[in-house]
Design an enzyme around this catalytic site. Sequence first.
Site, PDB file in Angstrom:
ATOM      1  N   SER A   1       0.816  -1.209   0.000  1.00 34.95           N
ATOM      2  CA  SER A   1       0.000   0.000   0.000  1.00 34.95           C
ATOM      3  C   SER A   1       0.854   1.266   0.000  1.00 34.95           C
ATOM      4  O   SER A   1       1.613   1.517  -0.918  1.00 34.95           O
ATOM      5  CB  SER A   1      -0.951  -0.038   1.203  1.00 34.95           C
ATOM      6  OG  SER A   1      -1.858   1.020   1.188  1.00 34.95           O
TER       7      SER A   1
ATOM      8  N   ASP B   1      -6.274   1.445  -3.293  1.00 36.96           N
ATOM      9  CA  ASP B   1      -7.540   1.114  -2.649  1.00 36.96           C
ATOM     10  C   ASP B   1      -8.117   2.325  -1.919  1.00 36.96           C
ATOM     11  O   ASP B   1      -9.149   2.225  -1.253  1.00 36.96           O
ATOM     12  CB  ASP B   1      -7.397  -0.079  -1.693  1.00 36.96           C
ATOM     13  CG  ASP B   1      -6.444   0.176  -0.527  1.00 36.96           C
ATOM     14  OD1 ASP B   1      -5.738   1.207  -0.537  1.00 36.96           O
ATOM     15  OD2 ASP B   1      -6.401  -0.672   0.389  1.00 36.96           O
TER      16      ASP B   1
ATOM     17  N   ASP C   1      -1.404   0.885  -3.832  1.00 31.97           N
ATOM     18  CA  ASP C   1      -2.260  -0.152  -4.414  1.00 31.97           C
ATOM     19  C   ASP C   1      -3.621   0.384  -4.813  1.00 31.97           C
ATOM     20  O   ASP C   1      -4.492  -0.375  -5.248  1.00 31.97           O
ATOM     21  CB  ASP C   1      -2.403  -1.336  -3.464  1.00 31.97           C
ATOM     22  CG  ASP C   1      -3.158  -0.992  -2.183  1.00 31.97           C
ATOM     23  OD1 ASP C   1      -3.214   0.200  -1.820  1.00 31.97           O
ATOM     24  OD2 ASP C   1      -3.693  -1.914  -1.546  1.00 31.97           O
TER      25      ASP C   1
ATOM     26  N   ASP D   1      -2.821   5.905  -3.322  1.00 27.88           N
ATOM     27  CA  ASP D   1      -1.712   5.246  -2.640  1.00 27.88           C
ATOM     28  C   ASP D   1      -1.183   4.133  -3.541  1.00 27.88           C
ATOM     29  O   ASP D   1      -1.637   3.968  -4.674  1.00 27.88           O
ATOM     30  CB  ASP D   1      -2.147   4.717  -1.272  1.00 27.88           C
ATOM     31  CG  ASP D   1      -3.302   3.734  -1.365  1.00 27.88           C
ATOM     32  OD1 ASP D   1      -4.039   3.770  -2.369  1.00 27.88           O
ATOM     33  OD2 ASP D   1      -3.474   2.929  -0.425  1.00 27.88           O
TER      34      ASP D   1
END
Length: 447
Positions: free
Chosen positions: A102, A245, A243, A241
């Site tokens: 992340s 999400d 990843d 960010d």
Amino acid sequence: MPRMFGTDGVRGVANTEDLSPELAFALGRAAATLARERSGGRVVGVIGRDTRRSGPMLAAALSAGICSAGGDVVDLGVITTPGVAYVTTHLKADFGVMISASHNPAPDNGIKFFSGDGYKLPDEVEDQLEALVKARPDTMPRPTGAELGSIRQSPEAVEAYVEHLVSTGSPLSGLRVVVDCGHGAAYRLSPEVLRRLGAEVIALNTAPDGLNINAGCGSTHPEVLQEAVRAHGADAGIAHDGDADRCIAVDERGELVDGDQIMAICALDLKARGQLPNDTLVTTVMSNMGLEMLMRRHGIRLVRTKVGDRYVLEEMLKGGHGLGGEQSGHVIFGALSTTGDGILTAVQLLSIVAREKQPLSTLAGRMQRLPQWLENVRVGRKEGWEQNQAIQAAIARAEAEMAGQGRVLVRASGTEPLIRVMLEGTDMAHIQRLAASIAEVIRTELQ
């Protein structure tokens, strides 16, 4: 021995004991073995990753482990975490795996599993995986010949995810949007989705080299996006960010629009259109009291959970609620996704801007924040902080001094060696001073 799985999968510095290729191989074997025991037949696992240098290494090890236990692999390459969740359900796969840390620095990485329904694994299933990993290797099957698993790519499955995101939005023609992809998993997908919806997109930090993910850019460094929005005269900015999400937004003046404000905008829009189940928003104890006050004025109930999007989702599923998220920018639209999705959130937010024909600053300005201050205290150990008498006394002194005009929240990070100290009140200088006093005691006691 500490539990292998943290609040968001298995994390550590890649290629060390905490997150080695050997561990990834074992996790792959365990996941395929457990899935075969449940299905009784051949199983399929979906694997995606962000742009870290260690990603291909861990993906190869995971894939080898899955194939070694007789499972097939669909390798999506670089894709977002919610993209893996979506494709897992789209392909009716048995499980999905995302390789990402992340917002953490490039040397870190992580392995996070999704069940076949696209939701994160419950604790008891993670415990079963961990038990298999720690068992003797010969306790798991080792098929040969035609029973071995195979590996294939599926660009059409990634395209299905892109089409899904586009299908949820309104036309964005006339909007100029800056997107900071943070050299992460969204570096191609996010600009593509917004362009297909008709927005003029200025894309930043879209040249990942394996080491520059989150480095001075993305949602952890929004100042880059703020400057770019002003320089380009854009209507809005979006920062992801590593990843993707989650997302943080910036209005046309270059001012930050955080997860609380994004949730406020989306909750009011959904309620006005009769699409907010139970007239309820689910968020965490970290969300600003200004959000709660705004929701109350508009007849929307706010339910708070522990910090972590998994706890938000648990409460949403338990109560049948359709919208939830975190101040950090994880927002879950229950009717559209099984997890927080930064690109989906951007699409929903910008669609409201386009439909309302109002500046993002006006929409975000409906929520008035109470001053809030967060200190991240790096510690040598997190264990036992809640029973530490000196720390509890420092917290009690701060609460007494605030005299009911604010709140104190102290918690341990689930992914880093940090104790987070958050204070909210009417005077910023006052809460900063109180936070510093608590932080100093924590450093002394937990060094």
